[in-house]
Design a protein around this motif. Structure first.
Motif, mmCIF file in Angstrom:
data_model
loop_
_atom_site.group_PDB
_atom_site.id
_atom_site.type_symbol
_atom_site.label_atom_id
_atom_site.label_comp_id
_atom_site.label_asym_id
_atom_site.label_seq_id
_atom_site.Cartn_x
_atom_site.Cartn_y
_atom_site.Cartn_z
ATOM 1 N N TYR A 1 13.237 -1.372 5.413
ATOM 2 C CA TYR A 1 12.001 -1.810 6.045
ATOM 3 C C TYR A 1 10.791 -1.263 5.289
ATOM 4 O O TYR A 1 9.797 -1.972 5.089
ATOM 5 N N ARG A 2 10.876 -0.035 4.847
ATOM 6 C CA ARG A 2 9.794 0.571 4.068
ATOM 7 C C ARG A 2 9.573 -0.200 2.771
ATOM 8 O O ARG A 2 8.440 -0.484 2.382
ATOM 9 N N ASN A 3 10.655 -0.573 2.104
ATOM 10 C CA ASN A 3 10.545 -1.369 0.883
ATOM 11 C C ASN A 3 9.954 -2.746 1.166
ATOM 12 O O ASN A 3 9.147 -3.255 0.381
ATOM 13 N N TYR B 1 6.642 -4.242 -0.604
ATOM 14 C CA TYR B 1 6.606 -5.512 -1.328
ATOM 15 C C TYR B 1 5.574 -6.466 -0.735
ATOM 16 O O TYR B 1 4.943 -7.223 -1.450
ATOM 17 N N ALA B 2 5.416 -6.429 0.584
ATOM 18 C CA ALA B 2 4.439 -7.295 1.249
ATOM 19 C C ALA B 2 3.030 -6.707 1.206
ATOM 20 O O ALA B 2 2.088 -7.328 1.684
ATOM 21 N N GLU B 3 2.902 -5.507 0.649
ATOM 22 C CA GLU B 3 1.626 -4.801 0.526
ATOM 23 C C GLU B 3 0.969 -4.554 1.885
ATOM 24 O O GLU B 3 -0.240 -4.661 2.035
ATOM 25 N N HIS B 4 1.784 -4.220 2.873
ATOM 26 C CA HIS B 4 1.290 -3.818 4.187
ATOM 27 C C HIS B 4 1.197 -2.296 4.245
ATOM 28 O O HIS B 4 1.863 -1.591 3.480
ATOM 29 N N SER B 5 0.390 -1.809 5.157
ATOM 30 C CA SER B 5 0.291 -0.359 5.315
ATOM 31 C C SER B 5 1.573 0.177 5.946
ATOM 32 O O SER B 5 2.213 -0.497 6.752
ATOM 33 N N ILE B 6 1.927 1.386 5.580
ATOM 34 C CA ILE B 6 3.128 2.028 6.097
ATOM 35 C C ILE B 6 2.695 3.188 6.971
ATOM 36 O O ILE B 6 1.972 4.069 6.526
ATOM 37 N N MET C 1 0.851 -1.169 0.000
ATOM 38 C CA MET C 1 0.000 0.000 0.000
ATOM 39 C C MET C 1 0.901 1.238 0.000
ATOM 40 O O MET C 1 1.742 1.403 0.864
ATOM 41 N N LEU C 2 0.730 2.069 -0.967
ATOM 42 C CA LEU C 2 1.576 3.249 -1.091
ATOM 43 C C LEU C 2 1.136 4.355 -0.146
ATOM 44 O O LEU C 2 -0.055 4.547 0.103
ATOM 45 N N GLU C 3 2.104 5.058 0.355
ATOM 46 C CA GLU C 3 1.808 6.247 1.153
ATOM 47 C C GLU C 3 1.892 7.448 0.224
ATOM 48 O O GLU C 3 2.565 7.395 -0.799
ATOM 49 N N SER C 4 1.205 8.505 0.585
ATOM 50 C CA SER C 4 1.235 9.678 -0.280
ATOM 51 C C SER C 4 2.447 10.556 -0.011
ATOM 52 O O SER C 4 2.875 11.298 -0.878
ATOM 53 N N SER C 5 3.018 10.483 1.194
ATOM 54 C CA SER C 5 4.223 11.253 1.477
ATOM 55 C C SER C 5 5.066 10.513 2.517
ATOM 56 O O SER C 5 4.541 9.791 3.367
ATOM 57 N N PHE C 6 6.368 10.701 2.397
ATOM 58 C CA PHE C 6 7.307 10.065 3.326
ATOM 59 C C PHE C 6 8.465 11.022 3.548
ATOM 60 O O PHE C 6 9.003 11.590 2.601
ATOM 61 N N GLY C 7 8.858 11.202 4.801
ATOM 62 C CA GLY C 7 9.990 12.054 5.122
ATOM 63 C C GLY C 7 10.809 11.474 6.258
ATOM 64 O O GLY C 7 10.264 10.872 7.184
ATOM 65 N N LEU C 8 12.112 11.634 6.167
ATOM 66 C CA LEU C 8 13.028 11.167 7.195
ATOM 67 C C LEU C 8 14.002 12.303 7.476
ATOM 68 O O LEU C 8 14.658 12.794 6.546
ATOM 69 N N SER D 1 4.186 5.925 10.266
ATOM 70 C CA SER D 1 5.382 6.415 10.936
ATOM 71 C C SER D 1 5.605 5.656 12.242
ATOM 72 O O SER D 1 6.751 5.368 12.608
ATOM 73 N N GLN D 2 4.548 5.296 12.947
ATOM 74 C CA GLN D 2 4.690 4.560 14.203
ATOM 75 C C GLN D 2 5.262 3.164 13.957
ATOM 76 O O GLN D 2 6.097 2.687 14.713
ATOM 77 N N LYS D 3 4.846 2.520 12.889
ATOM 78 C CA LYS D 3 5.343 1.187 12.563
ATOM 79 C C LYS D 3 6.847 1.225 12.276
ATOM 80 O O LYS D 3 7.602 0.357 12.716
ATOM 81 N N ILE D 4 7.292 2.260 11.575
ATOM 82 C CA ILE D 4 8.713 2.385 11.249
ATOM 83 C C ILE D 4 9.523 2.704 12.505
ATOM 84 O O ILE D 4 10.591 2.139 12.722
ATOM 85 N N ILE D 5 9.004 3.588 13.362
ATOM 86 C CA ILE D 5 9.693 3.906 14.618
ATOM 87 C C ILE D 5 9.788 2.662 15.498
ATOM 88 O O ILE D 5 10.830 2.391 16.103
ATOM 89 N N ASP D 6 8.714 1.889 15.576
ATOM 90 C CA ASP D 6 8.739 0.645 16.363
ATOM 91 C C ASP D 6 9.791 -0.313 15.828
ATOM 92 O O ASP D 6 10.485 -0.981 16.595
#
Length: 139
Positions: free
Chosen positions: A79-81, A85-90, A1-8, A92-97
């Motif tokens: 991890y975002r990639n 690829y697994a078509e999971h939702s992305i 599932m694509l996110e509309s914006s991503f920032g790091l 910010s909390q999931k990435i921080i965890d």
């Protein structure tokens, strides 16, 4: 599932007490929702380039901190990639965890207890432990 914006972003957080040494924080923003966490590393504000989000200088300490920040950035992007690829939702909390190591499924914890109990039962059968060590008496 694509996110509309991503920032790091890496930045130095302003401490309560005035000091040139500040903690380096990581902020991840997905779809406008920001989450922050500390990298648990301190750096001198006079040797920090906020535009580049990296330490300034050619000394060994700045090379080490820059390598550390690049490693975190690479880990987040990998991890975002994987989530894409697994078509999971992305989120910010999931990435921080993931960065903080809090993604261990609870099922794994129960599996570890079961493995421990099975190993202990095997030691009871060999005679190394008494059966009372293996049995639960909390009822």
């Amino acid at each position: 599932m694509l996110e509309s914006s991503f920032g790091l972003t890496f930045f130095l957080k302003v401490p309560r007490k005035k000091s040139n040494l500040r903690y380096i924080y990581l902020r991840i923003t997905v779809d406008g929702i920001p989450k922050e966490t500390s990298t648990k590393r301190k750096w001198d504000i006079t040797r920090w380039d906020q535009k580049a989000e990296r330490a300034i200088g050619t000394k060994e300490d700045s090379k080490i901190i820059n390598f550390f920040l690049t490693a975190i950035e690479t880990k987040v992007n990998q991890y975002r990639n994987d989530l894409l690829y697994a078509e999971h939702s992305i989120t910010s909390q999931k990435i921080i965890d993931f960065i903080m190591g809090r993604l261990v499924p609870k099922v794994k914890v129960l599996e570890e207890f079961l493995n421990h109990n099975n190993e202990l039962r095997a030691l009871v059968d060999v005679g190394e432990y008494a059966i009372g060590t293996h049995e639960c008496k909390f009822r």
